[in-house]
Design an enzyme around this catalytic site. Structure first.
Site, PDB file in Angstrom:
ATOM      1  N   ASP A  53     -68.590 -48.149  49.070  1.00 34.55           N
ATOM      2  CA  ASP A  53     -67.142 -48.331  48.963  1.00 34.55           C
ATOM      3  C   ASP A  53     -66.590 -48.443  50.394  1.00 34.55           C
ATOM      4  O   ASP A  53     -67.293 -48.180  51.373  1.00 34.55           O
ATOM      5  CB  ASP A  53     -66.485 -47.182  48.183  1.00 34.55           C
ATOM      6  CG  ASP A  53     -65.129 -47.629  47.611  1.00 34.55           C
ATOM      7  OD1 ASP A  53     -64.541 -48.580  48.142  1.00 34.55           O
ATOM      8  OD2 ASP A  53     -64.650 -47.005  46.649  1.00 34.55           O
TER       9      ASP A  53
HETATM   10  C1  BGC Z   1     -61.752 -48.902  46.399  1.00 35.69           C
HETATM   11  C2  BGC Z   1     -62.686 -49.883  45.726  1.00 35.69           C
HETATM   12  C3  BGC Z   1     -62.404 -51.272  46.204  1.00 35.69           C
HETATM   13  C4  BGC Z   1     -62.530 -51.323  47.713  1.00 35.69           C
HETATM   14  C5  BGC Z   1     -62.339 -52.705  48.300  1.00 35.69           C
HETATM   15  C6  BGC Z   1     -61.720 -49.089  47.895  1.00 35.69           C
HETATM   16  O1  BGC Z   1     -60.700 -48.341  48.461  1.00 35.69           O
HETATM   17  O2  BGC Z   1     -62.151 -47.588  46.082  1.00 35.69           O
HETATM   18  O3  BGC Z   1     -62.546 -49.788  44.336  1.00 35.69           O
HETATM   19  O4  BGC Z   1     -63.287 -52.176  45.586  1.00 35.69           O
HETATM   20  O5  BGC Z   1     -61.566 -50.444  48.260  1.00 35.69           O
HETATM   21  O6  BGC Z   1     -61.028 -53.120  48.252  1.00 35.69           O
END
Ligand code: BGC
Length: 760
Positions: A288
């Site tokens: 993530d």
């Molecule tokens: C979120 C993810 C997301 C990623 C990219 C993160 O803060 O937890 O779900 O895919 O950002 O935008």
């Protein structure tokens, strides 16, 4: 919209997809062909280029990187970019990667296309409420078609985290509390996004997230630690991931939080033993955002180098946005702490996905075709079908709904009634199409009625938690008590003067989603007060809920005759709501979670275990003294403008041998006077065994449409997959020779019951 029209739109999507397929004709490669290709690329790569493939860079202006995106691509610093929907930029970067970087490897462009790109579908919890995987698959097919036409080729979807605590704001992004429904919706999303195989034109590679257990955050506070027993983890949290992986999901995103004290993005057991060994995942893992670097924040890694070491050792192939790999892996290899062979293993898995996607053959997108795809009216029209199918009718005393189209006057009240943008929900792509507000849609439906609107209060677009809001800022200043009182008075006057009031309640779209946890489910702002005042007007009131989590509507459920759960329904949400209010759509969705009576009941979910005392024991059963043990609405619940009767539950045999299959059928009849949809649901319970099993578990469902008087037989199969569970004692999946209950009906309280025995 009629089924015929819906089918027509789907046919168009299929035609466009096949047209694109014929254009590009990506060959299906065998594993050996993929491996050979990957090895030949890998042999030409130097260490920096390999590490570059393991690095994903943010291509958004706010990234404040002194090195330009282009320069990074030229230096072979990245295997992927994220956070841009600028198709020209993506095209330029792809050209740089394919012509100016020494090793010519196509880039992946990642984005969160969660529930639509230009045409917005209902937020995922709403799509799950349709209990209609075919619809979900079509919606994601359209989303992928639109997004991929602009150059995006990687979607950080689906989110399949089981959520049993609705204070957690990200419940809006998943399919709710149940592993079986969650698995069905996960599978549908992957098939829609990726198509039948990676590389299908008009599709993208999916990233199933957040691996795993993220929805079990302590107290429902986003990012907080999860403590999950292995039994619960394997039986409840993993099945939707497993389903997505079986459907071919090419990538998996590791989660942020500590799982049983080890951060998920540095958790070898999770990413190697569970994901690859047990679930058979063969794609690659992306962390993530910044999750590798934040291993330091967790107090798990000492410094950036240690974070990189722990990330790669755990099995994170690609570092999202933190540059921890880019800046540290080379040093770790030179110091002998990480072997180049380990880097190779990580890179192989990334290259294999790029090869399977056909990216080396087709790195570029013909952007001249994009606008036509994005403007295709069938996409927007299908968002209306999807939003209609997501509606859940929670209450409808004395057939209050549907409303009569001959109404002379309607009062439309509530700050969300004229908030068009909120209807698209969280994760709306920047250029998503915003449709009409509910107010505008009511005016359009009833051109000759008098439609009066009063906000009745305010719904601050408070993105920040209460203790962070700067109330001295003009735009953050709340209404004064006097201003609020005037709004409520005006609302009551409008309600009194109208034939009916449509009261729109809920949360604005930023109140649920990432980082948007709440300590309570009460209606925010002055909405409870507004509700009680309107209900006291003596005139008929119907409530429309706009939200991504269950809210405390216990008072409303006793005092207001009709409540329609409409979620954040996407571009055509308002029209779909108004179709439903006025009977042009008969709601047939069902709750994908248990609806609590109050925040104090959380966590409350239907598939809980039994306790030491029978459920009807007044004192010694598990219960509260001040509130019922039972939820306001059970899992799987939802009404219709017609009625359904279930009968003739029939089992192919009273016994089934371990490993064999049992057929279950039941009849469902529409006993009302209008056509409607019912979701037939099958639940089981294992009566005894080597572990306590949940009181009920969903093991089959089918959404069917029935004309008035029509009767259909629904068929279910119970076999090893449905009758086994993961046993903590034997550390394996077991099917036990025991007595089982089975129920079929319209929700998790279904009374139609039979038993059968599994025999050795
Ligand atoms: C979120 C993810 C997301 C990623 C990219 C993160 O803060 O937890 O779900 O895919 O950002 O935008």
């Amino acid at each position: 919209m009629s089924t015929r029209t819906a089918l027509f739109f789907c046919a168009i999507v299929v035609l466009v997809t096949s047209f694109l397929a014929a254009q590009q004709n990506t060959p299906t490669l065998t594993d050996d062909q993929v491996n050979a290709r990957v090895e030949s690329i890998l042999q030409q790569m130097n260490l920096h280029e390999k590490i570059g493939q393991m690095n994903q860079l943010g291509a958004a202006e706010w990234n404040k990187d002194p090195v330009s995106f282009e320069e990074h691509a030229r230096r072979c610093d990245a295997g992927s970019f994220l956070w841009t929907i600028d198709s020209k930029l993506m095209d330029r970067l792809q050209h740089v990667a394919m012509t100016e970087c020494r090793i010519k490897i196509p880039l992946l462009f990642g984005y969160d296309v969660i529930h639509g790109y230009r045409a917005m579908f209902p937020i995922p919890i709403g799509m799950a409420a349709s209990w209609d995987p075919a619809m979900v698959e079509k919606a994601q097919t359209i989303a992928a078609l639109e997004a991929s036409s602009t150059g995006l080729n990687w979607d950080f979807t689906p989110m399949v985290d089981i959520a049993r605590d609705p204070r957690w704001g990200r419940i809006v992004e998943g399919a709710g509390e149940d592993p079986y429904l969650g698995a069905a919706i996960a599978r549908a999303q992957v098939l829609g996004l990726q198509g039948p195989q990676l590389g299908t034109p008009g599709h993208m590679v999916a990233s199933v997230k957040h691996f795993a257990g993220y929805g079990a955050a302590d107290g429902g506070r986003d990012y907080d630690s999860s403590y999950i027993s292995e039994e619960l983890f394997r039986n409840v949290y993993l099945p939707p991931f497993h389903a997505a992986i079986k459907a071919g999901a090419g990538t998996v995103m590791s989660a942020y939080m500590d799982l049983n004290d080890v951060p998920a993005s540095g958790n070898k057991w999770l990413l190697r033993d569970i994901l690859r060994r047990d679930l058979g995942f063969r794609g690659f893992v992306i962390s993530d955002a910044e999750a590798v670097k934040s291993l330091i924040n967790h107090g798990y890694a000492r410094d950036m180098q240690d974070a990189a070491y722990k990330g790669i050792t755990a099995g994170v192939n690609m570092d999202m946005a933190s540059k921890t790999y880019l800046d540290n892996l080379e040093g770790l290899v030179k110091a002998g702490k990480v072997k180049e062979a380990d880097i190779d293993e990580m890179v192989r898995q990334i290259l294999a996905i790029k090869v399977r996607m056909g990216l080396f053959e087709h790195p570029y997108v013909d952007l001249s075709k994009s606008e036509a795809i994005l403007r295709d009216p069938s996409h927007r029209q299908y968002t209306r079908v999807a939003a209609q199918r997501a509606m859940v009718l929670l209450r409808n005393e004395n057939h209050t709904l549907p409303l009569n189209k001959d109404l002379k006057s309607v009062a439309v009240i509530g700050p969300l009634a004229d908030a068009a943008k909120d209807l698209t929900g969280s994760w709306g792509v920047d250029n998503a199409t915003v449709g009409p507000s509910i107010l505008a849609a009511i005016r359009a439906k009833l051109p000759s009625a008098r439609v009066e609107y009063v906000a009745g209060g305010e719904m601050k677009r408070a993105f920040l938690p209460v203790d962070w809001i700067d109330h001295s800022r003009e735009d953050a200043k709340p209404m004064t008590p006097e201003e609020l009182a005037a709004e409520v008075n005006k609302s009551v006057e409008a309600a009194k003067a109208a034939d009916v009031t449509v009261l729109v309640l809920g949360e604005n779209s930023t109140m649920s989603g990432e980082g948007s946890s709440r300590s309570t489910l009460v209606l925010p702002g002055n909405q409870q007060h507004l509700l009680e005042a309107i209900a006291g007007s003596g005139k008929p009131v119907v409530i429309v809920l706009i939200n991504g989590r269950p809210l405390d509507i216990t008072w409303a459920s006793q005092h207001v005759p009709a409540i329609l759960e409409a979620w954040y329904g996407g571009t055509e949400a308002a029209n779909a709501i108004v179709d439903t209010l006025f009977g042009d759509n008969n709601p047939g969705g069902k709750l994908p979670f248990t609806w609590p009576r109050s925040s104090g009941q959380i966590p409350i979910y239907y598939a809980h275990n039994r306790t030491q005392a029978p459920e009807d024991d007044p004192k010694f059963t598990s219960r509260y003294w001040d509130v019922s043990t039972f939820p306001l609405y059970p899992f799987g619940y939802g009404l219709s403008y017609t009625q359904f009767e279930f009968s003739n539950l029939h089992l192919s045999s009273p016994t089934v041998k371990i490993g064999d299959k049992l057929e279950v059928t039941a009849e469902v009849q529409n006993t009302g006077s209008v056509a409607g949809d019912e979701v037939a649901q099958l639940y089981i319970h294992q009566q005894a065994g080597s572990a306590s099993r949940p009181v009920r578990q969903l093991k089959g469902f089918e959404r069917i449409t029935l004309a008035p008087g029509e009767k259909k037989t629904v068929h279910f199969t119970l076999g090893k997959d449905e009758l086994s569970y993961w046993s903590g004692q034997s550390k394996s999946w077991i099917e036990e020779p025991e007595q089982f209950d089975v129920w079929v009906g319209g929700d998790s309280k279904a009374p139609l019951h039979a038993t059968f025995k599994v025999e050795p």
